[in-house]
Scaffold this motif. Structure first.
Motif, PDB file in Angstrom:
ATOM      1  N   LEU A 114       0.833  -0.860  -0.385  1.00 35.30           N
ATOM      2  CA  LEU A 114      -0.159   0.082  -0.372  1.00 35.30           C
ATOM      3  C   LEU A 114       0.929   1.133  -0.278  1.00 35.30           C
ATOM      4  O   LEU A 114       0.433   2.237  -0.353  1.00 35.30           O
ATOM      5  CB  LEU A 114      -0.646  -0.273   1.296  1.00 35.30           C
ATOM      6  CG  LEU A 114      -1.985  -1.536   1.126  1.00 35.30           C
ATOM      7  CD1 LEU A 114      -2.855  -1.164   2.741  1.00 35.30           C
ATOM      8  CD2 LEU A 114      -3.112  -1.539   0.386  1.00 35.30           C
ATOM      9  N   LEU A 115       1.618   1.468   1.228  1.00 31.65           N
ATOM     10  CA  LEU A 115       2.738   2.252   0.874  1.00 31.65           C
ATOM     11  C   LEU A 115       3.890   2.120  -0.473  1.00 31.65           C
ATOM     12  O   LEU A 115       3.464   3.363  -1.278  1.00 31.65           O
ATOM     13  CB  LEU A 115       4.235   2.039   1.833  1.00 31.65           C
ATOM     14  CG  LEU A 115       3.979   2.833   3.072  1.00 31.65           C
ATOM     15  CD1 LEU A 115       4.775   2.647   4.411  1.00 31.65           C
ATOM     16  CD2 LEU A 115       3.028   4.146   3.366  1.00 31.65           C
ATOM     17  N   GLN A 116       3.832   1.010  -1.421  1.00 31.57           N
ATOM     18  CA  GLN A 116       4.227   2.041  -2.818  1.00 31.57           C
ATOM     19  C   GLN A 116       3.539   2.232  -3.960  1.00 31.57           C
ATOM     20  O   GLN A 116       4.061   3.081  -4.787  1.00 31.57           O
ATOM     21  CB  GLN A 116       4.653   0.025  -3.414  1.00 31.57           C
ATOM     22  CG  GLN A 116       5.940  -0.450  -2.036  1.00 31.57           C
ATOM     23  CD  GLN A 116       6.372  -1.837  -2.493  1.00 31.57           C
ATOM     24  OE1 GLN A 116       5.605  -2.546  -2.719  1.00 31.57           O
ATOM     25  NE2 GLN A 116       7.374  -2.528  -2.391  1.00 31.57           N
ATOM     26  N   VAL A 117       1.734   1.445  -3.847  1.00 29.40           N
ATOM     27  CA  VAL A 117       0.888   2.375  -4.193  1.00 29.40           C
ATOM     28  C   VAL A 117       0.629   4.165  -3.917  1.00 29.40           C
ATOM     29  O   VAL A 117       1.237   4.902  -5.157  1.00 29.40           O
ATOM     30  CB  VAL A 117      -0.122   1.568  -4.048  1.00 29.40           C
ATOM     31  CG1 VAL A 117      -0.602   2.340  -4.571  1.00 29.40           C
ATOM     32  CG2 VAL A 117      -0.156   0.427  -4.586  1.00 29.40           C
ATOM     33  N   LEU A 118       1.490   4.406  -2.776  1.00 32.81           N
ATOM     34  CA  LEU A 118       1.157   4.998  -2.426  1.00 32.81           C
ATOM     35  C   LEU A 118       2.694   6.163  -3.324  1.00 32.81           C
ATOM     36  O   LEU A 118       1.949   7.457  -3.867  1.00 32.81           O
ATOM     37  CB  LEU A 118       1.266   5.676  -1.214  1.00 32.81           C
ATOM     38  CG  LEU A 118       0.587   7.632  -0.104  1.00 32.81           C
ATOM     39  CD1 LEU A 118      -0.662   8.256  -1.256  1.00 32.81           C
ATOM     40  CD2 LEU A 118       0.508   7.259   0.562  1.00 32.81           C
ATOM     41  N   ALA A 119       3.407   5.605  -2.834  1.00 34.47           N
ATOM     42  CA  ALA A 119       4.975   6.579  -3.043  1.00 34.47           C
ATOM     43  C   ALA A 119       4.427   6.470  -4.669  1.00 34.47           C
ATOM     44  O   ALA A 119       5.479   7.636  -6.129  1.00 34.47           O
ATOM     45  CB  ALA A 119       5.751   5.038  -2.496  1.00 34.47           C
ATOM     46  N   GLY A 120       4.503   5.316  -5.924  1.00 31.49           N
ATOM     47  CA  GLY A 120       4.171   5.588  -7.117  1.00 31.49           C
ATOM     48  C   GLY A 120       3.503   7.048  -7.896  1.00 31.49           C
ATOM     49  O   GLY A 120       3.194   7.187  -8.722  1.00 31.49           O
ATOM     50  N   THR A 121       2.696   7.025  -6.577  1.00 29.22           N
ATOM     51  CA  THR A 121       1.246   8.069  -6.969  1.00 29.22           C
ATOM     52  C   THR A 121       2.104   9.681  -6.920  1.00 29.22           C
ATOM     53  O   THR A 121       1.833  10.698  -7.692  1.00 29.22           O
ATOM     54  CB  THR A 121       0.266   8.029  -6.303  1.00 29.22           C
ATOM     55  OG1 THR A 121      -0.842   6.861  -6.434  1.00 29.22           O
ATOM     56  CG2 THR A 121      -0.651   9.408  -6.432  1.00 29.22           C
ATOM     57  N   LEU A 122       2.843   9.554  -5.519  1.00 29.68           N
ATOM     58  CA  LEU A 122       3.424  10.236  -5.334  1.00 29.68           C
ATOM     59  C   LEU A 122       4.720  11.414  -5.727  1.00 29.68           C
ATOM     60  O   LEU A 122       5.001  12.516  -5.969  1.00 29.68           O
ATOM     61  CB  LEU A 122       3.274  10.481  -3.438  1.00 29.68           C
ATOM     62  CG  LEU A 122       2.586  10.995  -2.819  1.00 29.68           C
ATOM     63  CD1 LEU A 122       2.982  10.610  -1.758  1.00 29.68           C
ATOM     64  CD2 LEU A 122       1.368  11.763  -2.906  1.00 29.68           C
ATOM     65  N   LEU A 123       5.211   9.760  -6.239  1.00 33.36           N
ATOM     66  CA  LEU A 123       6.540  10.460  -6.449  1.00 33.36           C
ATOM     67  C   LEU A 123       6.946  10.294  -8.356  1.00 33.36           C
ATOM     68  O   LEU A 123       7.804  10.683  -8.359  1.00 33.36           O
ATOM     69  CB  LEU A 123       8.764   9.891  -5.476  1.00 33.36           C
ATOM     70  CG  LEU A 123       7.843  10.151  -4.446  1.00 33.36           C
ATOM     71  CD1 LEU A 123       8.769   8.934  -3.415  1.00 33.36           C
ATOM     72  CD2 LEU A 123       7.867  11.399  -3.722  1.00 33.36           C
ATOM     73  N   LEU A 124       6.247   9.393  -8.499  1.00 28.39           N
ATOM     74  CA  LEU A 124       6.442   9.003  -9.744  1.00 28.39           C
ATOM     75  C   LEU A 124       5.452   9.325 -11.039  1.00 28.39           C
ATOM     76  O   LEU A 124       5.146   8.871 -12.338  1.00 28.39           O
ATOM     77  CB  LEU A 124       6.626   6.910  -9.678  1.00 28.39           C
ATOM     78  CG  LEU A 124       7.310   6.758  -8.715  1.00 28.39           C
ATOM     79  CD1 LEU A 124       7.537   5.287  -9.077  1.00 28.39           C
ATOM     80  CD2 LEU A 124       9.021   7.313  -9.481  1.00 28.39           C
ATOM     81  N   LEU A 169      11.791   1.055  -4.334  1.00 30.12           N
ATOM     82  CA  LEU A 169      11.820   2.015  -5.120  1.00 30.12           C
ATOM     83  C   LEU A 169      13.507   2.620  -5.986  1.00 30.12           C
ATOM     84  O   LEU A 169      12.798   3.096  -6.781  1.00 30.12           O
ATOM     85  CB  LEU A 169      10.798   3.668  -4.097  1.00 30.12           C
ATOM     86  CG  LEU A 169      10.781   5.229  -5.576  1.00 30.12           C
ATOM     87  CD1 LEU A 169       9.642   4.522  -5.825  1.00 30.12           C
ATOM     88  CD2 LEU A 169      10.233   5.526  -4.326  1.00 30.12           C
ATOM     89  N   VAL A 170      13.868   2.433  -4.669  1.00 27.78           N
ATOM     90  CA  VAL A 170      15.155   2.517  -5.542  1.00 27.78           C
ATOM     91  C   VAL A 170      16.088   1.234  -6.212  1.00 27.78           C
ATOM     92  O   VAL A 170      16.029   1.330  -8.197  1.00 27.78           O
ATOM     93  CB  VAL A 170      16.367   2.827  -4.379  1.00 27.78           C
ATOM     94  CG1 VAL A 170      17.647   2.276  -4.997  1.00 27.78           C
ATOM     95  CG2 VAL A 170      16.126   3.968  -3.524  1.00 27.78           C
ATOM     96  N   ARG A 171      15.024   0.344  -6.484  1.00 21.67           N
ATOM     97  CA  ARG A 171      15.866  -0.935  -7.104  1.00 21.67           C
ATOM     98  C   ARG A 171      14.457  -0.672  -8.530  1.00 21.67           C
ATOM     99  O   ARG A 171      15.257  -2.005  -9.603  1.00 21.67           O
ATOM    100  CB  ARG A 171      15.264  -2.391  -6.478  1.00 21.67           C
ATOM    101  CG  ARG A 171      16.533  -2.690  -5.712  1.00 21.67           C
ATOM    102  CD  ARG A 171      17.957  -2.883  -5.478  1.00 21.67           C
ATOM    103  NE  ARG A 171      17.377  -3.954  -7.300  1.00 21.67           N
ATOM    104  CZ  ARG A 171      18.081  -4.999  -7.102  1.00 21.67           C
ATOM    105  NH1 ARG A 171      18.228  -5.151  -5.658  1.00 21.67           N
ATOM    106  NH2 ARG A 171      18.469  -5.522  -8.548  1.00 21.67           N
TER     107      ARG A 171
END
Length: 303
Positions: A114-124, A169-171
């Motif tokens: 769920l955090l990865q999905v949110l990071a994809g929205t905010l950062l990518l 995210l880095v990988r």
């Protein structure tokens, strides 16, 4: 007559389940080495993972990919960062299990996708569906509940989820396979690991490695226990749809949760249980969205 385009091999589910089963059962192994300080164990884990990875690299003839990663400054820099993140994640996880925070470890990996999905929205710049937004908001509610009644659990869970999400995210930006990448990451961590091992050897208690045969064998086994599930996961990733692979990732935190409930006998008070229930609801919604997206993509595919 044109040759048919070769299709990728299928049958990745057993490999994915094998990888997540090893990760799910990891607390049982970690409790066998609970007398080894977390920092020392992680240092030994790094040092025994590196030669194991190098051996598999040689068997799979991935030497050119490894050399390419080491010779590319941008790739190497990103792998240094991911190495530090994975080292932090390992240390937090080992310390959490040794301290009896099994539920917190489980929750951390439930929160990760769920955090990865949110990071994809905010950062990518990725977009979330309505169901994904509801899932993220539900998980936020579960976290807020822990903030009111179980701060110790919340701290461990968020530290694990954030470190693993940042690692992923880095990988994402490193064009290197899982095993060569892990090899570079453990190479990066080898020097501080050697320093840590030497420091513990100089303490009154001495090094845990070499004190008795059983402990030494368990420490050596950390190399295989680290590298084998990653290799299985890498095989699965090439044989499965990304959405299906995403659904399987909830296997390991579920196994960890069941171990905490049954084997470790960790108390599940109402606050923790309610938080888990809310986050399970978020995950159910998230998986539903994955399945719906997969079906929609299949319907649009040409016959």
């Amino acid at each position: 007559m044109a040759k048919p385009v070769p299709q990728p091999p299928r049958g990745g589910l057993p490999y994915a389940l094998g990888a997540h089963l090893v990760w799910g059962l990891l607390p049982l192994y970690l409790m066998l080495v609970r007398h080894v300080p977390a920092f020392e164990f992680v240092a030994w884990r790094v040092l025994f993972t590196l030669p194991f990875c190098l051996a598999i690299i040689a068997l799979r003839r991935q030497g050119p990919e490894l050399r390419a990663a080491l010779s590319n400054p941008r790739v190497l820099g990103l792998l240094v960062l991911s190495g530090l993140l994975i080292g932090a994640n390992w240390t937090i996880y080992v310390a959490a299990i040794q301290a009896g925070h099994v539920f917190a470890a489980s929750l951390g990996y439930y929160l990760t996708p769920l955090l990865q999905v949110l990071a994809g929205t905010l950062l990518l710049g990725e977009t979330l569906s309505r169901r994904q937004w509801i899932a993220v908001l539900l998980s936020g509610l579960g976290v807020a509940l822990l903030a009111r009644g179980a701060l110790d659990m919340l701290g461990v869970s968020l530290a694990l989820a954030l470190s693993w999400s940042c690692y992923g995210l880095v990988r994402r930006f490193v064009p290197v396979g899982s095993l060569p990448g892990l090899t570079v990451e453990t190479t990066v961590l080898a020097l501080p690991a050697i320093g840590g091992v030497l420091w513990f050897a100089g303490t009154p208690a001495g090094s845990s490695f070499g004190q008795d045969a059983a402990t030494s064998a368990l420490i050596v086994a950390a190399g295989a226990i680290t590298a084998v599930p990653l290799l299985l996961f890498a095989i699965a990733a090439r044989r499965m749809d990304f959405s299906a692979l995403g659904m399987v990732q909830f296997t390991s935190p579920t196994v960890v949760f069941l171990l905490g409930l049954t084997v470790f006998g960790e108390p599940l008070d109402p606050v923790k249980l309610t938080s888990f229930a809310i986050i399970w609801a978020a995950i159910a919604l998230f998986v539903w969205d994955l399945i719906a997206a997969r079906r929609k993509s299949a319907d649009k595919a040409p016959a």
